[in-house]
Design a protein around this motif. Structure first.
Motif, PDB file in Angstrom:
ATOM      1  N   HIS A  57       0.705  -1.045   0.156  1.00  0.00           N
ATOM      2  CA  HIS A  57       0.648   0.286   0.149  1.00  0.00           C
ATOM      3  C   HIS A  57       0.827   1.698   0.532  1.00  0.00           C
ATOM      4  O   HIS A  57       2.110   1.083   1.045  1.00  0.00           O
ATOM      5  CB  HIS A  57      -1.133  -0.010   1.355  1.00  0.00           C
ATOM      6  CG  HIS A  57      -2.590  -0.988   1.750  1.00  0.00           C
ATOM      7  ND1 HIS A  57      -3.150  -0.767   0.961  1.00  0.00           N
ATOM      8  CD2 HIS A  57      -1.539  -2.023   0.802  1.00  0.00           C
ATOM      9  CE1 HIS A  57      -4.050  -2.032   1.112  1.00  0.00           C
ATOM     10  NE2 HIS A  57      -3.106  -2.621   1.365  1.00  0.00           N
ATOM     11  N   ARG A  61      -2.643   3.901  -3.832  1.00  0.00           N
ATOM     12  CA  ARG A  61      -2.284   2.349  -4.764  1.00  0.00           C
ATOM     13  C   ARG A  61      -2.494   1.184  -3.564  1.00  0.00           C
ATOM     14  O   ARG A  61      -2.109   1.101  -2.902  1.00  0.00           O
ATOM     15  CB  ARG A  61      -0.583   2.947  -5.097  1.00  0.00           C
ATOM     16  CG  ARG A  61      -0.922   4.401  -6.387  1.00  0.00           C
ATOM     17  CD  ARG A  61       0.619   4.257  -6.636  1.00  0.00           C
ATOM     18  NE  ARG A  61       0.074   6.397  -7.770  1.00  0.00           N
ATOM     19  CZ  ARG A  61       0.949   6.468  -8.007  1.00  0.00           C
ATOM     20  NH1 ARG A  61       2.427   5.957  -7.157  1.00  0.00           N
ATOM     21  NH2 ARG A  61       1.165   7.497  -8.910  1.00  0.00           N
ATOM     22  N   ILE A  63      -0.392  -3.048  -4.737  1.00  0.00           N
ATOM     23  CA  ILE A  63       0.263  -3.536  -6.047  1.00  0.00           C
ATOM     24  C   ILE A  63       0.504  -5.026  -5.019  1.00  0.00           C
ATOM     25  O   ILE A  63       0.560  -5.467  -3.893  1.00  0.00           O
ATOM     26  CB  ILE A  63       1.486  -2.585  -6.018  1.00  0.00           C
ATOM     27  CG1 ILE A  63       1.139  -1.527  -6.358  1.00  0.00           C
ATOM     28  CG2 ILE A  63       1.862  -3.766  -6.722  1.00  0.00           C
ATOM     29  CD1 ILE A  63       1.342   0.035  -5.059  1.00  0.00           C
ATOM     30  N   TYR A  72       7.179  -1.876  -9.275  1.00  0.00           N
ATOM     31  CA  TYR A  72       6.433  -0.445  -8.733  1.00  0.00           C
ATOM     32  C   TYR A  72       7.118   0.039  -7.912  1.00  0.00           C
ATOM     33  O   TYR A  72       8.145   1.226  -7.885  1.00  0.00           O
ATOM     34  CB  TYR A  72       5.359  -0.910  -8.045  1.00  0.00           C
ATOM     35  CG  TYR A  72       4.592   0.385  -7.415  1.00  0.00           C
ATOM     36  CD1 TYR A  72       3.922   1.962  -8.278  1.00  0.00           C
ATOM     37  CD2 TYR A  72       5.468   0.862  -6.305  1.00  0.00           C
ATOM     38  CE1 TYR A  72       3.858   2.252  -7.522  1.00  0.00           C
ATOM     39  CE2 TYR A  72       4.358   1.649  -5.547  1.00  0.00           C
ATOM     40  CZ  TYR A  72       3.823   2.659  -6.093  1.00  0.00           C
ATOM     41  OH  TYR A  72       3.411   3.993  -5.588  1.00  0.00           O
TER      42      TYR A  72
END
Length: 213
Positions: A57, A61, A63, A72
């Motif tokens: 987190h 966002r 992921i 990322y």
């Protein structure tokens, strides 16, 4: 950033982004949910779209998936340092990381990661042995392209993090290693972040029966 992970003793998928972020000195909050417990089943739906760990987190966002998290983090927080700068070596690193991400089913199944396990002789079949040979051949190919630096392609990066659980597997099952493989495993095992993960895993009170056989 907040990284939700599973047990350090067992969760090979969680180790990968955790190690990448720790090794590069990124600040993040760690939240551990013990696998195969009522707590995990109760809390994970609100944290991970896939219902699995790891999940990152970052602001608004979310992921999930270990390799997606590494990609990322590399793009947003590392300025691309997680992959080699050279396009050819970067493609090689990505190919190796993807093969680890999607392959080696027999190795995963027969040599589950367990930081507490002590070597007790060969316990795998021909399929797992083929995976073991392929992993070591792949590491040798990467090291031939590495130039300076002790990691798979010279400097520490995502490809090293993706194979980090295999280091623990090979050491805890007593897998015979080539000189090249042994040297890289020693390099990885000497990282303070790896040592911290393993030490925490050994101290954990939880047990997952399938990984304790």
């Amino acid at each position: 950033m907040r990284l939700v992970i599973g047990n350090k003793n067992y969760s090979s998928w969680s180790l990968r982004p955790w190690l990448l972020m720790r090794q590069f000195g990124l600040p993040f909050e760690e939240r551990l949910l013990p696998l195969d417990t009522p707590e995990f089943r109760e809390r994970i739906p609100a944290l991970s779209p896939s219902g699995r760990v790891p999940v990152l987190h970052d602001g608004g966002r979310v992921i999930w998936d270990s390799l997606a998290i590494c990609e990322y983090v590399n793009e947003v927080h590392l300025g691309g340092r997680g992959w080699p700068a050279d396009p050819g070596r970067r493609a090689l690193a990505r190919s190796a990381a993807a093969e680890m991400h999607s392959g080696f089913a027999a190795l995963r199944a027969q040599l589950p990661m367990n930081c507490r396990r002590q070597p007790s002789g060969r316990c795998w079949d021909a399929a797992a042995e083929a995976d073991i040979r392929r992993v070591q051949a792949l590491w040798a190919d990467l090291r031939r392209e590495a130039g300076e630096g002790p990691f798979l392609l010279g400097d520490f990066g995502i490809v090293d993090a993706m194979f980090a659980p295999v280091v623990i597997r090979f050491r805890s099952y007593g897998v015979p290693l080539s000189a090249t493989a042994a040297a890289w495993c020693e390099t990885m095992a000497a990282l303070p972040a790896m040592q911290a993960w393993i030490e925490a895993g050994v101290r954990e009170p939880w047990r997952v029966g399938a990984d304790e056989r």
